[in-house]
Design a protein around this motif. Structure first.
Motif, PDB file in Angstrom:
ATOM      1  N   MET A 174       0.851  -1.179   0.000  1.00 19.35           N
ATOM      2  CA  MET A 174       0.000   0.000   0.000  1.00 19.35           C
ATOM      3  C   MET A 174       0.896   1.242   0.000  1.00 19.35           C
ATOM      4  O   MET A 174       1.604   1.495   0.978  1.00 19.35           O
ATOM      5  CB  MET A 174      -0.909  -0.004   1.230  1.00 19.35           C
ATOM      6  N   LYS A 205      -0.348   4.378  -1.038  1.00 21.81           N
ATOM      7  CA  LYS A 205      -1.221   5.556  -1.169  1.00 21.81           C
ATOM      8  C   LYS A 205      -0.687   6.696  -0.301  1.00 21.81           C
ATOM      9  O   LYS A 205       0.168   6.474   0.562  1.00 21.81           O
ATOM     10  CB  LYS A 205      -2.645   5.179  -0.750  1.00 21.81           C
ATOM     11  N   TYR A 221       2.449   6.787   2.389  1.00 20.66           N
ATOM     12  CA  TYR A 221       2.240   7.149   3.796  1.00 20.66           C
ATOM     13  C   TYR A 221       3.193   8.289   4.217  1.00 20.66           C
ATOM     14  O   TYR A 221       3.733   8.302   5.316  1.00 20.66           O
ATOM     15  CB  TYR A 221       2.442   5.939   4.717  1.00 20.66           C
ATOM     16  N   LEU A 271      -7.349   1.881  -5.964  1.00 18.18           N
ATOM     17  CA  LEU A 271      -8.280   1.406  -4.938  1.00 18.18           C
ATOM     18  C   LEU A 271      -9.663   2.027  -5.017  1.00 18.18           C
ATOM     19  O   LEU A 271     -10.666   1.351  -4.842  1.00 18.18           O
ATOM     20  CB  LEU A 271      -7.710   1.689  -3.549  1.00 18.18           C
ATOM     21  N   LYS A 305     -14.510  -5.383  -4.965  1.00 16.84           N
ATOM     22  CA  LYS A 305     -14.453  -5.163  -3.528  1.00 16.84           C
ATOM     23  C   LYS A 305     -15.831  -5.400  -2.928  1.00 16.84           C
ATOM     24  O   LYS A 305     -16.819  -4.793  -3.364  1.00 16.84           O
ATOM     25  CB  LYS A 305     -13.976  -3.750  -3.221  1.00 16.84           C
ATOM     26  N   ARG A 320     -18.037   1.042   4.279  1.00 16.93           N
ATOM     27  CA  ARG A 320     -17.381   2.210   3.695  1.00 16.93           C
ATOM     28  C   ARG A 320     -17.466   1.994   2.194  1.00 16.93           C
ATOM     29  O   ARG A 320     -18.453   2.346   1.580  1.00 16.93           O
ATOM     30  CB  ARG A 320     -15.948   2.299   4.226  1.00 16.93           C
ATOM     31  N   MET A 324     -11.720  -8.645  -3.034  1.00 20.14           N
ATOM     32  CA  MET A 324     -11.154  -8.147  -1.784  1.00 20.14           C
ATOM     33  C   MET A 324     -12.235  -7.611  -0.860  1.00 20.14           C
ATOM     34  O   MET A 324     -13.363  -7.325  -1.269  1.00 20.14           O
ATOM     35  CB  MET A 324     -10.122  -7.057  -2.069  1.00 20.14           C
ATOM     36  N   HIS A 348     -12.305  -5.407   3.318  1.00 21.41           N
ATOM     37  CA  HIS A 348     -11.454  -4.689   4.273  1.00 21.41           C
ATOM     38  C   HIS A 348     -12.033  -4.813   5.683  1.00 21.41           C
ATOM     39  O   HIS A 348     -13.242  -4.678   5.869  1.00 21.41           O
ATOM     40  CB  HIS A 348     -11.375  -3.218   3.856  1.00 21.41           C
ATOM     41  N   ASN A 372      -4.979  -6.365   6.070  1.00 17.84           N
ATOM     42  CA  ASN A 372      -4.099  -5.202   6.235  1.00 17.84           C
ATOM     43  C   ASN A 372      -2.996  -5.592   7.236  1.00 17.84           C
ATOM     44  O   ASN A 372      -2.901  -6.759   7.645  1.00 17.84           O
ATOM     45  CB  ASN A 372      -4.906  -3.992   6.707  1.00 17.84           C
ATOM     46  N   SER A 373      -2.177  -4.635   7.647  1.00 18.24           N
ATOM     47  CA  SER A 373      -1.040  -4.963   8.528  1.00 18.24           C
ATOM     48  C   SER A 373      -1.483  -5.691   9.787  1.00 18.24           C
ATOM     49  O   SER A 373      -0.891  -6.705  10.175  1.00 18.24           O
ATOM     50  CB  SER A 373      -0.289  -3.690   8.938  1.00 18.24           C
ATOM     51  N   ARG A 417      -2.249  -7.164   2.095  1.00 16.24           N
ATOM     52  CA  ARG A 417      -2.152  -5.742   1.763  1.00 16.24           C
ATOM     53  C   ARG A 417      -1.481  -4.948   2.878  1.00 16.24           C
ATOM     54  O   ARG A 417      -2.109  -4.153   3.569  1.00 16.24           O
ATOM     55  CB  ARG A 417      -3.553  -5.163   1.502  1.00 16.24           C
ATOM     56  N   PRO A 418      -0.175  -5.134   3.075  1.00 15.03           N
ATOM     57  CA  PRO A 418       0.491  -4.398   4.143  1.00 15.03           C
ATOM     58  C   PRO A 418       0.624  -2.917   3.815  1.00 15.03           C
ATOM     59  O   PRO A 418       0.924  -2.546   2.683  1.00 15.03           O
ATOM     60  CB  PRO A 418       1.875  -5.051   4.212  1.00 15.03           C
ATOM     61  N   GLY A 419       0.385  -2.081   4.801  1.00 16.98           N
ATOM     62  CA  GLY A 419       0.598  -0.643   4.680  1.00 16.98           C
ATOM     63  C   GLY A 419       1.535  -0.205   5.787  1.00 16.98           C
ATOM     64  O   GLY A 419       2.753  -0.305   5.661  1.00 16.98           O
ATOM     65  N   ILE A 420       0.961   0.196   6.893  1.00 17.48           N
ATOM     66  CA  ILE A 420       1.733   0.831   7.970  1.00 17.48           C
ATOM     67  C   ILE A 420       2.950   0.002   8.406  1.00 17.48           C
ATOM     68  O   ILE A 420       4.002   0.562   8.731  1.00 17.48           O
ATOM     69  CB  ILE A 420       0.803   1.144   9.178  1.00 17.48           C
ATOM     70  N   TYR A 466      -0.302   6.631  11.585  1.00 15.97           N
ATOM     71  CA  TYR A 466      -0.723   6.893  10.201  1.00 15.97           C
ATOM     72  C   TYR A 466      -0.834   8.403   9.952  1.00 15.97           C
ATOM     73  O   TYR A 466      -0.369   8.912   8.944  1.00 15.97           O
ATOM     74  CB  TYR A 466      -2.105   6.306   9.917  1.00 15.97           C
TER      75      TYR A 466
END
Ligand code: PLP
Length: 348
Positions: free
Chosen positions: A30, A32, A36, A75, A117, A124, A151, A153, A186-187, A202-205, A332
């Motif tokens: 991720m 976006k 980050y 996304l 999705k 959301r 996918m 979330h 996610n993370s 979907r790793p981000g942070i 974040y």
């Protein structure tokens, strides 16, 4: 002298290896919000080693496409036929999360890779269960469209025992099966819930070295180190106050160092008295309110000179998660909130 955010390349590589140790699923990195806040052009190890790179908006796809030929996932998708054409020209895969988008791409005349999705409870983005079931046959019979994956979330992945986690996972499994390329984690879910890994994670942070869990850093290494210089030093008497509103009162003679960073740089204005700042390898407390361009630190117990470097976050002794806690916010928000005045540079 401006504040500096140094982006550690070795920490990015290390964090990616932590992701790979946790799961053998393919990786959608991720990136976006300008990775980050780390800047797309400074996260080379992620761009080179992820299976897919995900951003939120078309403008981000444009910037990322200038840097790489790797597959990109959009996304939030597209909302007009012009945007659809731009997405196709930029060779990105798009997430379809809304019926209006289904109408748009059913009129499409070029080859296109999509992700569907599904809303499994966060409410959301995402297709309802009926919308999902209804659009599938059309897409499957459309030779121009390839469904790359499905996918969903999590709403509460960072709260380990929250009942939503099981509920969403169950719903997702009911709607999909092993024939789909599935992605949910996610993370927080990558670190805590192997049952949610499926085919793509979907790793981000965590890639940026911040843990979603307050009690466990999972050996992640901070990627962004934010620092600023000491610009003034003074000693004040007991009873003297510091900063706007004169909210902090010295209870004894105190040496104050002024650091050249403030909320105009993205340092959180709501950082409380006592928020730690690392100066000459020692943690020192913030005193008084954060100003636009500076903060005041009690340095009575250390040796310090003008020009010395203060580290605001991004060090094993001072993680961004800690500063976030002292500021009633999340890592974040702090990482993505670095302003244009900070010079963001590539580290080793
Ligand atoms: C941002 C985002 C993620 C990554 O979340 P982290 O908590 O940063 O790991 C995963 N999936 C989607 C859809 C996102 O928007």
């Amino acid at each position: 002298m401006p504040a500096v955010a140094l982006i550690s390349q070795s920490a990015l590589t290390h964090n990616l290896s932590i992701v790979k140790n946790k799961s053998s699923a393919k990786i959608i990195a991720m990136v976006k919000a300008n990775a980050y806040g780390h800047h797309l052009n400074l996260i080379t190890p992620l761009i080179e080693n992820a299976d897919l790179l995900a951003v939120s908006e078309l403008s981000e796809v444009q910037k990322l496409r200038q840097l790489t030929d790797q597959p990109i996932l959009l996304l939030s998708g597209i909302y007009t036929s012009e945007e659809l054409q731009q997405a196709i020209d930029l060779k990105c895969q798009i997430v379809i999360h809304h019926p209006a988008q289904i109408v748009l791409i059913n009129h499409n005349t070029q080859a296109l890779g999509i992700w569907l999705k599904i809303d499994t409870g966060m409410h959301r983005l995402g297709l309802s269960h009926d919308e999902y079931r209804q659009c599938l046959p059309d897409f499957e019979s459309n030779a121009l469209i390839t469904i790359k994956g499905v996918m969903s979330h999590f709403a509460c992945a960072d709260e380990l025992n929250h009942p939503m986690n099981l509920l969403q996972l169950k719903t997702f499994k009911q709607l999909t099966d092993n024939n789909n390329n599935r992605s949910m984690a996610n993370s927080a879910a990558i670190l805590s819930n192997p049952a949610a890994h499926f085919d793509f994670i979907r790793p981000g942070i965590m890639l940026y070295g911040a843990s979603p869990f307050a009690d466990n850093d999972h050996d992640l290494q901070p990627v962004m180190q934010l620092s600023a210089p000491v610009t003034a030093i003074k000693t004040i008497q007991a009873g003297a106050t510091v900063g706007y509103g004169s909210t902090w009162v010295a209870d004894q003679p105190t040496t104050i160092a002024i650091i050249g960073i403030g909320y105009g740089d993205g340092y959180p204005r709501h950082a409380k008295n006592g928020t730690p700042v690392l100066i000459n390898d020692i943690l020192c407390p913030l005193v008084g309110r954060v100003s636009m361009d500076m903060i005041a630190i009690d340095v009575s117990h250390i040796t310090v000179s003008i020009g010395d470097t203060a580290i605001l976050w991004g060090h094993k002794k001072l993680r961004v998660e800690t500063v976030a806690q002292y500021s009633d916010t999340l890592s974040y928000e702090l990482l993505t909130g670095i302003s244009g005045r900070v010079s963001v540079v590539r580290g080793t």
